[in-house]
Design a protein around this motif. Sequence first.
Motif, PDB file in Angstrom:
ATOM      1  N   ARG A 635       0.822  -1.197   0.000  1.00 30.10           N
ATOM      2  CA  ARG A 635       0.000   0.000   0.000  1.00 30.10           C
ATOM      3  C   ARG A 635       0.864   1.258   0.000  1.00 30.10           C
ATOM      4  N   ASP A 636       1.968   1.248   0.718  1.00 32.73           N
ATOM      5  CA  ASP A 636       2.828   2.425   0.763  1.00 32.73           C
ATOM      6  C   ASP A 636       3.543   2.639  -0.568  1.00 32.73           C
ATOM      7  N   ASP A 637       3.936   1.539  -1.245  1.00 34.59           N
ATOM      8  CA  ASP A 637       4.540   1.665  -2.573  1.00 34.59           C
ATOM      9  C   ASP A 637       3.574   2.336  -3.545  1.00 34.59           C
ATOM     10  N   LEU A 638       2.323   1.900  -3.490  1.00 34.77           N
ATOM     11  CA  LEU A 638       1.308   2.467  -4.379  1.00 34.77           C
ATOM     12  C   LEU A 638       1.071   3.943  -4.078  1.00 34.77           C
ATOM     13  N   ARG A 639       1.122   4.307  -2.814  1.00 34.65           N
ATOM     14  CA  ARG A 639       0.903   5.696  -2.426  1.00 34.65           C
ATOM     15  C   ARG A 639       1.996   6.607  -2.966  1.00 34.65           C
ATOM     16  N   LEU A 640       3.233   6.123  -2.988  1.00 36.53           N
ATOM     17  CA  LEU A 640       4.362   6.971  -3.359  1.00 36.53           C
ATOM     18  C   LEU A 640       4.336   7.389  -4.822  1.00 36.53           C
ATOM     19  N   LEU A 641       3.787   6.522  -5.686  1.00 37.53           N
ATOM     20  CA  LEU A 641       3.744   6.795  -7.122  1.00 37.53           C
ATOM     21  C   LEU A 641       2.303   6.987  -7.549  1.00 37.53           C
ATOM     22  N   GLN A 642       1.954   8.178  -8.000  1.00 36.30           N
ATOM     23  CA  GLN A 642       0.579   8.459  -8.410  1.00 36.30           C
ATOM     24  C   GLN A 642       0.555   8.900  -9.870  1.00 36.30           C
ATOM     25  N   LEU A 643      -0.426   8.334 -10.604  1.00 32.77           N
ATOM     26  CA  LEU A 643      -0.534   8.561 -12.037  1.00 32.77           C
ATOM     27  C   LEU A 643      -1.517   9.685 -12.341  1.00 32.77           C
ATOM     28  N   VAL A 644      -1.120  10.596 -13.216  1.00 30.22           N
ATOM     29  CA  VAL A 644      -2.010  11.632 -13.760  1.00 30.22           C
ATOM     30  C   VAL A 644      -2.201  11.298 -15.237  1.00 30.22           C
ATOM     31  N   PRO A 645      -3.376  10.736 -15.618  1.00 33.30           N
ATOM     32  CA  PRO A 645      -3.560  10.246 -16.989  1.00 33.30           C
ATOM     33  C   PRO A 645      -3.530  11.357 -18.020  1.00 33.30           C
ATOM     34  N   ARG A 715      -6.780  14.519  -7.075  1.00 31.74           N
ATOM     35  CA  ARG A 715      -6.919  13.099  -6.749  1.00 31.74           C
ATOM     36  C   ARG A 715      -5.552  12.473  -6.493  1.00 31.74           C
ATOM     37  N   ALA A 716      -4.576  12.810  -7.314  1.00 32.23           N
ATOM     38  CA  ALA A 716      -3.226  12.263  -7.115  1.00 32.23           C
ATOM     39  C   ALA A 716      -2.610  12.789  -5.829  1.00 32.23           C
ATOM     40  N   LEU A 717      -2.807  14.068  -5.542  1.00 32.27           N
ATOM     41  CA  LEU A 717      -2.224  14.656  -4.334  1.00 32.27           C
ATOM     42  C   LEU A 717      -2.851  14.105  -3.065  1.00 32.27           C
ATOM     43  N   ALA A 718      -4.092  13.603  -3.149  1.00 30.65           N
ATOM     44  CA  ALA A 718      -4.772  13.083  -1.960  1.00 30.65           C
ATOM     45  C   ALA A 718      -4.021  11.922  -1.338  1.00 30.65           C
ATOM     46  N   ALA A 719      -3.230  11.211  -2.129  1.00 33.38           N
ATOM     47  CA  ALA A 719      -2.463  10.076  -1.601  1.00 33.38           C
ATOM     48  C   ALA A 719      -1.153  10.503  -0.940  1.00 33.38           C
ATOM     49  N   GLU A 720      -0.824  11.798  -1.000  1.00 33.26           N
ATOM     50  CA  GLU A 720       0.436  12.318  -0.473  1.00 33.26           C
ATOM     51  C   GLU A 720       1.637  11.578  -1.078  1.00 33.26           C
ATOM     52  N   LEU A 724       4.902  12.178  -9.043  1.00 32.40           N
ATOM     53  CA  LEU A 724       3.758  12.239  -9.945  1.00 32.40           C
ATOM     54  C   LEU A 724       4.200  11.757 -11.321  1.00 32.40           C
ATOM     55  N   LEU A 725       3.468  10.785 -11.867  1.00 33.15           N
ATOM     56  CA  LEU A 725       3.721  10.265 -13.198  1.00 33.15           C
ATOM     57  C   LEU A 725       2.697  10.901 -14.143  1.00 33.15           C
ATOM     58  N   CYS A 726       3.132  11.839 -14.967  1.00 31.66           N
ATOM     59  CA  CYS A 726       2.221  12.622 -15.808  1.00 31.66           C
ATOM     60  C   CYS A 726       2.333  12.173 -17.259  1.00 31.66           C
ATOM     61  N   ASP A 727       1.236  11.633 -17.786  1.00 29.90           N
ATOM     62  CA  ASP A 727       1.222  11.123 -19.157  1.00 29.90           C
ATOM     63  C   ASP A 727       0.564  12.155 -20.069  1.00 29.90           C
ATOM     64  N   GLU A 728       1.371  12.879 -20.826  1.00 26.47           N
ATOM     65  CA  GLU A 728       0.850  13.874 -21.780  1.00 26.47           C
ATOM     66  C   GLU A 728      -0.196  14.765 -21.110  1.00 26.47           C
TER      67      GLU A 728
END
Length: 820
Positions: A635-645, A715-720, A724-728
């Motif tokens: 869960r912590d790994d998932l929190r650290l990396l957040q996707l912005v589609p 939404r991405a920032l809510a996970a702290e 941020l992985l920003c795709d186009e």
Amino acid sequence: MNRLMRRVAAARLPRRTGAVAAGVVLATVVLLALVGPWFAPHTPGAVLDMPYAPRGGHAPLGTDHLGSDVLSRFLTGGRALVLLAVGALAVAYVLGAGLGMVAALRGGLVDAGVLRLVDVLLSLPSFLLLSVVVVAVGRGTGGVAVATSVVLFPEIVRVVRAATLQALQHDYVEAAVARGETTGHVLAREVLPNLAPVLAADAGVRFVGAAFTVATAGFLGYGAQPPAADWGLMILENRDGLALQPLAVIVPATGILVLLLSANLLVDAVLPAARVQRPGSVAGTAMDVQVGDMALRIRDLTVEADGVRVLDGIDLDVPRGRVLALVGPSGSGKTTLALAAFGELGPGLAATSGTVHLAGTSVFGLRPRQLRQLRARHAAYVPQDPRTSLAPTLRVGDHIGEFLRARGVPRAERRGRVRTALRSARLPDDDAFLRRRPHQLSGGQRQRVALAAALAHSPGLLVLDEPTSALDPVTAAGLLADLGRIREQGGPAVVLIAHDLTHVAAVADDVVVLERGRVVEQGPVEAVLARPASEPARRLVVAARAAVAPRPVGGRAEGRTVLSVRDLSADRGRRNVLSGVDLTVAESGCLSVVGPSGGGKTTLLRCLAGLHPDWAGELRVGGRSVEHGVRGRTRDDLRLLQLVPQDPYDSLNPRHTAERIVSRPLHLYRPELDADARRAEVHRLLERVGLDAAHAAVRPERLSGGQRQRVALARALAAEPRVLLCDEATSALDAPTAATVLELLDELRRDLGLALVVVTHDMTVPVRLGGELAVLADGAIREAGPVERVIAAPSDPVTVQLLTAVPQLPSSTTYERTGP
């Protein structure tokens, strides 16, 4: 106007009347079947007279083969049919829909196993399958219910699986998977609500099939056993006495027939396939008009939605051999206008005035078949989203071949014309590429395949909706050059929809600027660029010139490494798409990854997000190793990396409000917050990205493109997160909005210490954000370093190509600001 509104009402009246009539008949039959036993004058099995007695006395419809009252048995016998059909359909849908969605989501062996099971069941004729299951389970209502569910089950699985595969292409589903949502949540909260219209239409059709199957089982003697009353059983029992007492057969047969027909008519009237409001009977006729070389002529077109004007009095001429750029900010009505040219409008939209002539023929007033034939002969449309422009089950060659087949091209000519069309779109034309399916193509390749299919039959009008938004500069420049070549050769009229002038100025002959559904400026592109007369056009010109010479908003970060990738190699099927990729990103830093379409940029981002687990190498975040796939990450790994589609119009679930979208990561990663605290945190996050608390209650359809992208960031920032992985993140936004989003990203990384990994094909994005730049082509890093150095002194030919292909405004144009 009053006359027009009367015509609109008259056009809608037959459909509404048919739906109401079918609904009333169906409701009457179902109600009669359900409450009929309460009104039966006699016990269904009671013997009143001799067998097959005529009407009269205590038996108004006569008696059956046992001497029982036909009316009483009819009133009693419909309930079992309706309840069995509904029950069997419900069971089949719960099992079939669940299995179809799971198969689509999990893929691999699960999907293959489900498909084999479905294939086995579908290989058996329905009658044989029904008989086999009844024999295995046993006769009676229970056996028929099970058998009917089994007969319906395989088709439901296939329909739901196909619909789910399409739904899984949406960015908001991938975002949910990337943040670690369970399979149940993804299916129930992200996929199922958006499948509801499709499933409702399919369920209506399946009810007809279920009722028919139950009735057939009763006729064959599989269902209710004598002396129970059942419509199908009544037909079976009394068929030999048809000449003596026809009502004993005709009455239950009529009940079944009326039930099936009314249900079928209601489904067709209320839930037709591809239901949109078409302005076919609003104004104009199918009569041809003399328009010379005009491929498209629009006069006084007004389109409304719930009384609000989406298009307001549009006049437009597009002659053959000319390229018209239709520009304006998101939500200005560009796509609505383009679809109206084909006689189509989206759900909830209606044309209230005006005419549209395609190839000299009015698209209003034509019957659906005539309209399809007109469009097939004279027009082609390439939608904006490359993920939904191709059928997911068709190979590239078959997709383009279908376009040619539908337009009457002989089979012997199709193969050669498919290859020619692919070459015209700058795509490979070898057999290996022809055999690829859409999921094996990059976004840019999908867009170009859609373009090739559109050009294959040499249309008179070609409409391209944001064709360069998913393409790298080199490919986009090649596409625009091809459009210029097509124009010079006297090709089709081209309507080029864009949200900024930079990409279209070099190829367009004329430009039309839309703002809130109105044409605010139009004319030759050089004149509009030199002296824009309207404020919306001025804003677009200023933004276009700023994009050509962007102002840096960010710089390099000298912090500790927060993300590192070592020797990353990834495969897609049997094809290697990434090889030996090494990357690092510092805290508060920014890494921009650029490169041509198909080079592996999106695959790289999906590997980092855990959405593409088939890769080798090492990923470390915050100093510790992270598993390759989402399912293996903590869960912590998932929190650290957040996707912005990529697409702000697809990254938010249309069924949810902004508050629900932003609050979901809080449920996952901050469970200690109660409802009030979560709501307060959502409001804080929205304000942090430049929105206000009032936006929390709004659904995505009421937000602009920039506002949607801000909600996705919240939404991405809510996970702290740390990264941020920003795709186009700006490809679907107009130039002014894109600039504000980039400023916001730079502000977030500076204020919150976030690291950014930005995948983009827009070479101005790394210049604006600063930091590090990596050029990815053919699956390998071709060049990397500080943005300033790579831009100023590129050392790799791919980087030189990308920089050279950045669109430029005509150098002969001098913009002079006039007015306020």
